[in-house]
Design a protein around this motif. Structure first.
Motif, PDB file in Angstrom:
ATOM      1  N   SER A 194      29.617  41.628  45.366  1.00 34.18           N
ATOM      2  CA  SER A 194      29.354  40.299  44.591  1.00 34.18           C
ATOM      3  C   SER A 194      30.949  39.869  46.027  1.00 34.18           C
ATOM      4  N   ASP A 234      33.063  49.088  46.427  1.00 31.92           N
ATOM      5  CA  ASP A 234      33.461  48.647  48.584  1.00 31.92           C
ATOM      6  C   ASP A 234      34.912  49.566  48.710  1.00 31.92           C
ATOM      7  N   SER A 240      34.909  37.866  40.072  1.00 33.29           N
ATOM      8  CA  SER A 240      33.336  38.724  40.565  1.00 33.29           C
ATOM      9  C   SER A 240      32.521  37.186  40.592  1.00 33.29           C
ATOM     10  N   TYR A 262      35.165  51.655  37.886  1.00 32.71           N
ATOM     11  CA  TYR A 262      34.738  52.172  39.941  1.00 32.71           C
ATOM     12  C   TYR A 262      35.274  53.664  39.599  1.00 32.71           C
ATOM     13  N   TYR A 267      25.791  39.108  40.416  1.00 36.98           N
ATOM     14  CA  TYR A 267      25.658  39.186  41.450  1.00 36.98           C
ATOM     15  C   TYR A 267      24.884  38.874  43.108  1.00 36.98           C
TER      16      TYR A 267
HETATM   17  O1  LIG Z   1      33.949  43.553  39.786  1.00 37.01           O
HETATM   18  P1  LIG Z   1      33.038  44.032  41.416  1.00 37.01           P
HETATM   19  O2  LIG Z   1      31.527  44.827  40.881  1.00 37.01           O
HETATM   20  O3  LIG Z   1      32.098  43.200  41.334  1.00 37.01           O
HETATM   21  O4  LIG Z   1      33.595  44.359  42.302  1.00 37.01           O
HETATM   22  C1  LIG Z   1      34.894  43.413  42.519  1.00 37.01           C
HETATM   23  C2  LIG Z   1      35.341  44.406  43.494  1.00 37.01           C
HETATM   24  O5  LIG Z   1      34.554  44.909  45.116  1.00 37.01           O
HETATM   25  C3  LIG Z   1      34.986  45.907  43.525  1.00 37.01           C
HETATM   26  O6  LIG Z   1      36.482  46.645  44.271  1.00 37.01           O
END
Ligand SMILES: O=P(O)(O)OC[C@H](O)CO
Length: 411
Positions: A121, A66, A244, A42, A320
């Protein structure tokens, strides 16, 4: 066909599911052709996107997590709001179609959708069913319960707990799970000018507890990288992992033990705790400076990926959460949660009763603030600094970053 590019940060099993969506879109029509390009983590994807924008070589679509959303939304002229892209192309758009937690996270202060929700997520507690059975314990609802069961898991030969990202899970979502203020100015939503971080006793007490667990062999800390702390869980060394909901699909493909999931624990002792968590993951932003034909293809692609069928498949492949009410209903009707109840934990946690501080946060240069947190939290874990000094340093450097950001967005 009109060609558009999509920079994303989805590696491994997530990357495969991402490419499938792009291929599905390309096969569904012959006016547009989308090319997905994996740009790394990211953080790396955001950095690459900003550099490309400065050089006038930006892609049509960029996936921003985010933590980077406020920076991108606040960067003047960098993106065209998703809502404008859709409406200009004549695509029906109703913000109410999106599930409540997702609706306004990537919106501006007037409620206009700037980022197109994509992979949403929230952090949940995964557990190794065999490990818990061996120790004769249930997954904890609260941190008080964790304190009761952790020694039994240790005795059974496991590191009881690890987590994926201390800023994300034990800071941002610690705040929402306990309905605690995270920043002044309504958690930053009322404007960058004057926004400052807010830390209080509960989060400091939490880090003091976590350091104690680490010293007693009840908690594992394996690094700051997104995957660092998941590997020992996947390998069966760690009994429970906070990560996540979007890791569900990958875990399913990887682990050899039966696993399940439940909500992120909270401290019962904190008054008003047990509220829902923030939406995590990322959204898709349409970058500015592109011809109308390409923007119309971006709109078609957004419409395609928000369709219930595409959302449902993505939800099943990855974990997700479904971003629209229609996709969630489709998953329910199809009996998916009867077959895989743990797959519903993320969306259920997001829709737990909220409070004043559970909507989200909006802080520019927040990616850099996470770096400061990771550095200071690492020092707490290694014993190099005290909890008190670490939070003082985070506040000091974090607030300076927020002030700098406010200056860049001021007129
Ligand atoms: O691993 P993810 O895509 O669920 O992202 C986790 C966090 O929200 C990223 O900052």
């Amino acid at each position: 066909a009109t060609e558009i590019s999509w920079w994303h940060a989805m590696g491994g099993a997530l990357g495969e599911a991402t490419v499938e969506i792009a291929n599905g879109f390309n096969a569904s029509q012959d006016v547009c052709q989308i090319t997905p390009v994996y740009k790394g983590t990211y953080e790396e994807t955001l950095t690459a996107g900003i550099a490309a924008f400065r050089a006038g070589e930006q892609p049509n679509i960029i996936q921003v997590f985010d933590a980077g959303a406020a920076t991108v939304i606040g960067a003047k002229g960098a993106v065209v709001p998703a809502q404008d892209i859709l409406e200009n192309a004549g695509v029906d758009f109703n913000i109410e179609d999106y599930v409540a937690g997702v609706r306004y996270f990537y919106a501006d202060s007037d409620g206009k959708m700037i980022g197109m929700p994509f992979n949403s997520s929230t952090p949940i507690l995964y557990y190794n069913v065999d490990a818990l059975e061996k120790a004769g314990v249930d997954a904890p609802k609260t941190w008080e319960e964790f304190i009761e069961i952790a020694p039994k898991l240790k005795e059974a030969g496991y590191v009881p707990l690890a987590q994926s990202h201390l800023p994300w899970i034990f800071t941002e979502n610690f705040k929402s799970r306990h309905n605690l203020q995270f920043a002044t100015n309504n958690n930053g939503y009322d404007g960058a000018e004057g926004t400052q971080l807010v830390f209080g006793e509960p989060i400091k007490n939490h880090f003091t507890a976590v350091k104690g667990w680490l010293d007693d062999g009840l908690f594992g800390y394996y690094g700051t990288g997104w995957g660092d702390n998941q590997t020992p869980f996947n390998e069966g060394k760690v009994a429970m992992w906070l990560g996540s909901s979007g890791s569900f699909g990958g875990i399913q493909k990887t682990v050899e033990f039966p696993f399940s999931a439940t909500y992120l624990p909270y401290w019962d002792a904190v008054e008003g705790a047990g509220t829902g968590t923030f939406i995590g993951g990322a959204a898709l932003f349409s970058m500015s400076g592109k011809p109308e034909a390409e923007n119309n293809c971006t709109a078609s692609f957004f419409e395609y990926l928000a369709s219930p069928e595409v959302q449902y498949k993505w939800h099943k492949d990855t974990g997700y959460v479904p971003i629209t009410n229609a996709a969630y209903e489709l998953a329910e009707k199809d009996g998916y949660y009867k077959e895989a109840p743990a797959a519903e934990i993320g969306i259920k946690q997001l829709t737990l009763p909220g409070g004043d501080w559970t909507k989200g946060y909006r802080m520019g240069f927040y990616v850099q603030i996470r770096d400061v947190m990771n550095r200071e939290y690492g020092k707490i874990m290694s014993g190099e600094t005290s909890v008190e000094d670490a939070f003082a340093a985070i506040e000091d450097e974090g607030n300076k970053l927020l002030e700098r950001f406010a200056k860049t967005t001021a007129n």
